[in-house]
Design a protein around this motif. Sequence first.
Motif, mmCIF file in Angstrom:
data_model
loop_
_atom_site.group_PDB
_atom_site.id
_atom_site.type_symbol
_atom_site.label_atom_id
_atom_site.label_comp_id
_atom_site.label_asym_id
_atom_site.label_seq_id
_atom_site.Cartn_x
_atom_site.Cartn_y
_atom_site.Cartn_z
ATOM 1 N N LYS A 280 1.192 -1.641 -0.475
ATOM 2 C CA LYS A 280 0.180 0.117 0.164
ATOM 3 C C LYS A 280 1.085 1.260 0.133
ATOM 4 O O LYS A 280 -0.325 2.531 -0.462
ATOM 5 C CB LYS A 280 -1.218 -0.070 1.252
ATOM 6 N N THR A 281 2.206 1.231 0.627
ATOM 7 C CA THR A 281 2.927 2.457 0.333
ATOM 8 C C THR A 281 4.149 2.295 -0.987
ATOM 9 O O THR A 281 4.725 0.978 -1.445
ATOM 10 C CB THR A 281 3.586 2.081 1.386
ATOM 11 N N SER A 282 4.097 3.297 -1.292
ATOM 12 C CA SER A 282 4.886 3.389 -2.534
ATOM 13 C C SER A 282 6.772 3.180 -2.007
ATOM 14 O O SER A 282 7.109 2.830 -1.369
ATOM 15 C CB SER A 282 5.024 4.896 -3.194
ATOM 16 N N VAL A 283 6.856 2.577 -3.468
ATOM 17 C CA VAL A 283 8.489 1.805 -3.418
ATOM 18 C C VAL A 283 9.416 3.253 -2.822
ATOM 19 O O VAL A 283 10.632 3.111 -1.603
ATOM 20 C CB VAL A 283 9.062 2.010 -4.553
ATOM 21 N N LEU A 284 9.451 4.818 -3.030
ATOM 22 C CA LEU A 284 10.158 5.740 -2.528
ATOM 23 C C LEU A 284 9.616 5.698 -0.492
ATOM 24 O O LEU A 284 10.368 6.001 0.095
ATOM 25 C CB LEU A 284 9.634 7.167 -2.782
ATOM 26 N N GLU A 285 8.668 5.761 -0.351
ATOM 27 C CA GLU A 285 8.294 5.643 0.388
ATOM 28 C C GLU A 285 8.437 5.143 1.850
ATOM 29 O O GLU A 285 8.870 5.338 2.432
ATOM 30 C CB GLU A 285 6.623 5.567 0.900
ATOM 31 N N ASN A 286 8.815 3.601 1.048
ATOM 32 C CA ASN A 286 9.563 1.938 2.131
ATOM 33 C C ASN A 286 11.142 2.462 1.987
ATOM 34 O O ASN A 286 12.129 1.736 3.235
ATOM 35 C CB ASN A 286 9.042 1.668 1.478
ATOM 36 N N TYR A 287 12.038 3.144 1.402
ATOM 37 C CA TYR A 287 12.880 3.276 0.880
ATOM 38 C C TYR A 287 13.345 4.279 1.832
ATOM 39 O O TYR A 287 14.436 4.113 2.664
ATOM 40 C CB TYR A 287 13.323 4.292 -0.675
ATOM 41 N N PHE A 288 12.383 5.375 2.471
ATOM 42 C CA PHE A 288 12.932 6.491 3.048
ATOM 43 C C PHE A 288 12.440 6.091 4.468
ATOM 44 O O PHE A 288 13.531 6.168 5.455
ATOM 45 C CB PHE A 288 11.840 7.917 2.603
ATOM 46 N N LEU A 289 11.862 5.106 4.409
ATOM 47 C CA LEU A 289 11.523 4.746 6.078
ATOM 48 C C LEU A 289 12.324 3.966 6.641
ATOM 49 O O LEU A 289 12.661 3.592 7.617
ATOM 50 C CB LEU A 289 9.802 4.273 6.007
ATOM 51 N N SER A 290 13.475 2.987 5.834
ATOM 52 C CA SER A 290 13.961 1.804 5.937
ATOM 53 C C SER A 290 15.028 2.989 6.115
ATOM 54 O O SER A 290 15.941 2.506 7.077
ATOM 55 C CB SER A 290 14.223 1.139 4.964
ATOM 56 N N LYS A 291 15.894 3.433 5.094
ATOM 57 C CA LYS A 291 16.601 4.743 5.859
ATOM 58 C C LYS A 291 16.679 5.137 7.164
ATOM 59 O O LYS A 291 17.913 5.122 7.807
ATOM 60 C CB LYS A 291 16.868 5.809 4.104
ATOM 61 N N LYS A 292 15.573 5.244 7.337
ATOM 62 C CA LYS A 292 14.984 6.086 8.220
ATOM 63 C C LYS A 292 15.924 4.705 10.279
ATOM 64 O O LYS A 292 16.171 5.388 11.342
ATOM 65 C CB LYS A 292 14.019 7.023 9.161
ATOM 66 N N LEU A 293 15.641 3.895 9.872
ATOM 67 C CA LEU A 293 15.458 2.672 10.720
ATOM 68 C C LEU A 293 17.152 2.621 10.852
ATOM 69 O O LEU A 293 17.402 1.919 12.329
ATOM 70 C CB LEU A 293 14.947 1.481 10.285
#
Length: 359
Positions: A280-293
């Motif tokens: 449900k989330t975009s590839v870009l959103e998942n990417y930035f979310l993952s980077k935050k971790l």
Amino acid sequence: MSPKIPKTMKALVLEEFGKPVQLKEIPVPKPRYNEVLIKIEYAPLNPMDLSFLKGSYSSVKKLPVTPGFEGSGTVVASGGGLYGWSLIGKRVAVYVQRSPHGCYAEYAVTNAFQCITVPETVSFENAASGLVNPLTVVMMHKKTLKKKAKAIISNPGASAVGRMIYRYFTANGIKVINIVRRQEQVDLLKKEENAEYVLNSSDPNFQKDLNQLSKKLGATVSFDAVGGSLCAVILNNMPDGSSTYVYGNLSMKNSEASQNDLIFKHKKIKGFWLVDWMKKTSVLENYFLSKKLGSMYNNIMATSFARKYPLNQIEEACRFYLKNMTEGKILLSPSAIEISEINDKKINEQCAQQIQPRL
């Protein structure tokens, strides 16, 4: 200079669900466009991995397959794509959602956007569980904010993801009621996590205490990985209009809820699956979310590990993990030659000390 990649590798291969995996020498897989090849350092045993081996986990993967949904290592090749090429030589945490070339091997293949770079300050051990549980917790927090809950209930609170839930939600100003089964787990959470609210489901006053505390704190959302009758007990003692999200089934029993709660008290019980949220989330959103971790792997999103096992001892690793889940996760390592203990005491103490409000 790119590292030399061998033609073959050692890998665990699952040929039939419910049957033992076999350690085999197979060709090193070649990544396709937007995929990368990772030299694996460590891969954890997760409940989802155990369910997959038995054939009780939903997946698009077809047999024969190398299992292992996540791990850590170094990207050594790319099948093409700007981001994939940029990862070559980088230390990464990986999630293998669709590829048949999982992390229980010397090399794995996955989509480049299911890799996140790992800071030099984070060990490969800590990075091995760097995606599935942390992303699950972040998505749970988003759901909680959407439901406008002031507090949540977490069951089981002493599990790896349960402890992440406590740290992340507490750091973001949301109270957590941790549910455990034994007194030693109560002591563990209070000592190592400084947990304020821990209830033992085996205590004779459990339901009364849960009912009072959930109403006092406004705990209208619960996250449950146990299932069975306890799921119904927890929902029954939550305020009217509450919701339970089931994200696992450690009891191997169907989650329950009473008709009275569902019909007259407007309570709900729903499934919660990370894969659905990622769709449900975009590839870009998942990417930035993952980077935050990445910056949280040594503290809030740290995982406690108990032992390391070589690939050829996965059966023993599974048996130990099923009997000792509270002690920490198990790591499989292609380079390990014997079982070794892992002392995470210092890591756990750092986690409790480094929780800071409002990330």
